[in-house]
Design a protein around this motif. Sequence first.
Motif, PDB file in Angstrom:
ATOM      1  N   UNK A   1       0.881  -1.167   0.025  1.00 29.09           N
ATOM      2  CA  UNK A   1      -0.012  -0.141   0.094  1.00 29.09           C
ATOM      3  C   UNK A   1       0.853   1.235  -0.056  1.00 29.09           C
ATOM      4  N   UNK A   2       0.572   2.132  -0.987  1.00 28.27           N
ATOM      5  CA  UNK A   2       1.235   3.608  -1.083  1.00 28.27           C
ATOM      6  C   UNK A   2       0.128   4.606  -0.212  1.00 28.27           C
ATOM      7  N   UNK A   3       0.349   4.940   0.950  1.00 24.42           N
ATOM      8  CA  UNK A   3      -0.556   5.882   1.422  1.00 24.42           C
ATOM      9  C   UNK A   3      -0.443   7.154   1.038  1.00 24.42           C
ATOM     10  N   UNK A   4      -1.458   8.051   1.451  1.00 27.60           N
ATOM     11  CA  UNK A   4      -1.563   9.496   0.901  1.00 27.60           C
ATOM     12  C   UNK A   4      -0.466  10.220   1.500  1.00 27.60           C
TER      13      UNK A   4
ATOM     14  N   UNK B   1      -0.400   0.143 -11.318  1.00 24.83           N
ATOM     15  CA  UNK B   1      -1.021  -1.331 -11.036  1.00 24.83           C
ATOM     16  C   UNK B   1      -1.698  -1.524 -12.253  1.00 24.83           C
ATOM     17  N   UNK B   2      -1.488  -2.616 -12.980  1.00 25.26           N
ATOM     18  CA  UNK B   2      -2.356  -3.359 -13.825  1.00 25.26           C
ATOM     19  C   UNK B   2      -2.441  -2.230 -15.174  1.00 25.26           C
ATOM     20  N   UNK B   3      -1.086  -1.560 -15.294  1.00 27.81           N
ATOM     21  CA  UNK B   3      -0.907  -0.705 -16.766  1.00 27.81           C
ATOM     22  C   UNK B   3      -1.525   0.777 -16.333  1.00 27.81           C
ATOM     23  N   UNK B   4      -2.011   0.988 -15.112  1.00 27.11           N
ATOM     24  CA  UNK B   4      -2.596   2.248 -15.015  1.00 27.11           C
ATOM     25  C   UNK B   4      -1.880   2.736 -13.839  1.00 27.11           C
ATOM     26  N   UNK B   5      -1.778   4.362 -13.777  1.00 30.05           N
ATOM     27  CA  UNK B   5      -1.280   4.886 -12.612  1.00 30.05           C
ATOM     28  C   UNK B   5      -2.083   5.384 -11.817  1.00 30.05           C
ATOM     29  N   UNK B   6      -2.005   5.178 -10.422  1.00 34.29           N
ATOM     30  CA  UNK B   6      -3.036   5.457  -9.576  1.00 34.29           C
ATOM     31  C   UNK B   6      -2.246   6.534  -8.632  1.00 34.29           C
ATOM     32  N   UNK B   7      -3.013   7.502  -7.940  1.00 40.31           N
ATOM     33  CA  UNK B   7      -2.386   8.195  -6.976  1.00 40.31           C
ATOM     34  C   UNK B   7      -1.810   7.622  -5.654  1.00 40.31           C
ATOM     35  N   UNK B   8      -1.075   8.024  -5.193  1.00 46.15           N
ATOM     36  CA  UNK B   8      -0.883   7.458  -3.536  1.00 46.15           C
ATOM     37  C   UNK B   8      -1.964   7.459  -2.704  1.00 46.15           C
ATOM     38  N   UNK B   9      -1.972   6.374  -2.012  1.00 45.32           N
ATOM     39  CA  UNK B   9      -3.211   6.211  -1.307  1.00 45.32           C
ATOM     40  C   UNK B   9      -4.181   4.879  -1.712  1.00 45.32           C
ATOM     41  N   UNK B  10      -3.978   4.768  -2.941  1.00 46.92           N
ATOM     42  CA  UNK B  10      -4.862   3.474  -3.423  1.00 46.92           C
ATOM     43  C   UNK B  10      -3.810   2.217  -3.209  1.00 46.92           C
ATOM     44  N   UNK B  11      -4.412   1.230  -2.707  1.00 50.29           N
ATOM     45  CA  UNK B  11      -4.010  -0.077  -2.432  1.00 50.29           C
ATOM     46  C   UNK B  11      -3.311  -0.769  -3.717  1.00 50.29           C
TER      47      UNK B  11
END
Length: 620
Positions: free
Chosen positions: A220-223, A273-283
Motif C-alpha cells: 500500500x502506498x499511503x496518501x 498497477x495493471x498498466x494504470x497509474x493511480x495516486x498515492x493512497x490506493x492499495x
Amino acid sequence: MPRPSPRGHRIVLSAMAMVLALPFGAATAAQAGPQRPAPVPAPAKALDPASVSPDALAVQSARQSGKRVEIPSQRTETSQTFANPNGTRTLEQHAMPVRVRRGTGWVAPDPTLHKQPDGTIRPAATTTPMVLSGGGSSALLTIGTPSAQVRMGWPGKLPAPTLAGDTATYPNVFPGVDLQIKVNVDGFSHLLVVKDRTAAQNPALQTLHYPISATGVTIKAKADGTTVAVDSAGKTVFTAGSPTMWDTPPAAPAGLGGKATPRRAPVGLSLLAAGKITKAGITGPAVASPAEFVLSPDAKMLQDPAARFPLYIDPSLSGGMIRWLHTNAKFPNDNDWGYDTNDGGAKVGWAYDDSGNLYRSMFQLATTNGAQTIAGSQISGATFRITLNYSPSGGQWPTDLYLLKDLDPNVALTWNNTAGHWLSKLDTRNGQARNGATTMEFASQGLTNALQTVANNRTTTISLGLRAPTESQNPSQAPQNDPANLEWKKFNPSTAVLAIDYDTAPRVRAPRGLNMTRRCRVVRPPRPPRSRPTYRSLVPLLTIRTPATTSRPPCRSSIRPARSRTRAMSGRRCRSRPSPGHRCPMASFPTASFTTTTHSATTVSRMGRPRRTAISSPTR
C-alpha cells in the motif's frame, strides 16, 4: 521413728551450697547434661536438569547464587527475561534486534554483505532474509520469507556491485548516477547518488520506475507518502517512510564537530498497477501480482544552480519495521519515519554549529516477550538505558526522558503532529561523550508508575522520548557556551533498552470435579429439654446406610461436636456459614444416609414428675 543423722544434714547442706555457688548457666548446664550441637539446615536439593524445565532450573539457580539468571526459553531477537534471587523477574526489551537466530542458537547481528556461490549477495546475519542482485539482471532485491516476501527490481540491466561492509554500490545505473543498497539488521535503505550537475540533467531522473511484486502481503502506498506491506490479517510486515531528496551540506564552521544541514525536497510517489497509474493512497498489487512504483524527484532541486553535489534521492523503498525516529523543527510537516536515520543515530537538542535544526527522538518498546508479558503484574522498578555517542563538549549536560502517546508506525509522524505526544516528564540525567561513548541510564518512580499503568491496562507497547531541556532559546541568539548549544547529543538507537522488574501472582487451578456452587444443606437437630434427661430405656437413634457410590460433593463448612448427650446421639451439626479454607470432615468418609427413628425416653423433671419426650434424628 529414728532421728536423721546430723552428719546427713551436713552432707545435704554442703551439696546445696555447692550448687548455689555455681553460676546460673553452669548450674543449668549441669542439670541439662551435655549440650547437643545445633542442627545444620540441609542444603537445598539441586534440581536434575534432565527432569525439570530450564525455566525452573533458572529460578532455583538465581535463589542459590544470589544473582539473576536468564530464562533461556524466553530469549528473542529483541528481549531477554531474567529470574531474580527474590523471586521477581526482569524483562529487558530493546528497540531494535540485538541477536539473530541461527539453528537452535543465537549469533550477533552482522549486516556485512558477502557474495554467494550462486552469484547473489547476502548479509551475514540479519533477522529478515535478504538477497541482493549480483548484477546482470533486473532483480534488485528480495526481502522476507517465502510466505511474506517483497521483490524490487530495476528497469534495466544491473552492473556487478562493489561491496563495502553493509553497502552494495551498483555504479552508473544512469550516466553519473550510482545506486546504493545499505543493509541493516532488520531491513535496508536505498539511495540514488547523483554525482554531478551533468548527471542531474538526465531526463531519466525526471521519473523513476521500480518494478515491484509481493507474495503473501499486499503493498500500500499511503496518501502521506509512506509505504507498507500488510499480511492477510492486516498486520504490517514491512514499512517505509516518505521518499525524499537532499543535497550535500556545506562544510561546518570550525568548532567541536558540528555538521551543517543539507537542503531537502519531497519526492512524489505513485503506484502503477495493471498498466494504470493511480495516486498515492490506493492499495497496491494483490498477492504475487507485478506492479511499479513511480517516483518523481523534485525538478527544481535537480536544476537548481545552487545545489551542492553529490545529490541524494531516497526512494524509501526499504524494508523492516521501524521502531524509532527523530523529528526536526526545521521541517515541521515532513514525515520523519526513516528520516536521517543513518547520520549518527538518534538526535536530541539544537544541532551544534547549526542553529536551524532542533531534534527530538522517540522510541517504541514492547512490553511482551512471546507468551511472557507484564500485563496484570506488579511493577517494582524500571530503567531506560541508551548509549551516548556524541556530545560537543566534555561537560555534563542534561537530557529529559518523557512518556509519549503510543507511536503508530503506520501513521506519518512530523514535528507538528507529535507536539501533543509528549505527555509527562519522567526523569532528567546528565551525560557527555566527548571522551568516548558512555551509557546514560534513566530511572525514576515516574517511569515505574507509567509501566504500572501499562501493566494494569494490559497494553503491549510503551513509547518514550528524549529531548533537550532548553528548546525555547535559539543558539544563534545565545553565546557558544549556552546550554542551548551544549545540550546537543547523538544516541545509538540500537542500544536503547527498557528493563522492567515485575512480579506476577501465580495462577492457581481449582481441583477437578470440585463443585463450589452447591451449598451444604444440614437439618439442625431439635434442642433438648432444659431438664437433664434420665434414660431408663435406650433405642438407637440413627441407622446409617453406606451406599456403594458417593455422588454428593463435600461441603466446605465447620463441624463442632454437640454440647449434650442428646445431640451426640443425634449426630454432629454443620454450621450453615462455612469458614474459608475449612474442609468438612464428612468429606473424608462415604456419604451417610440418615433415617429418622422416633423413640420415647422417660425423663424425670426437677419436680420429680415423669414425662415422655419424643426425639427425632435428622434425615439425609
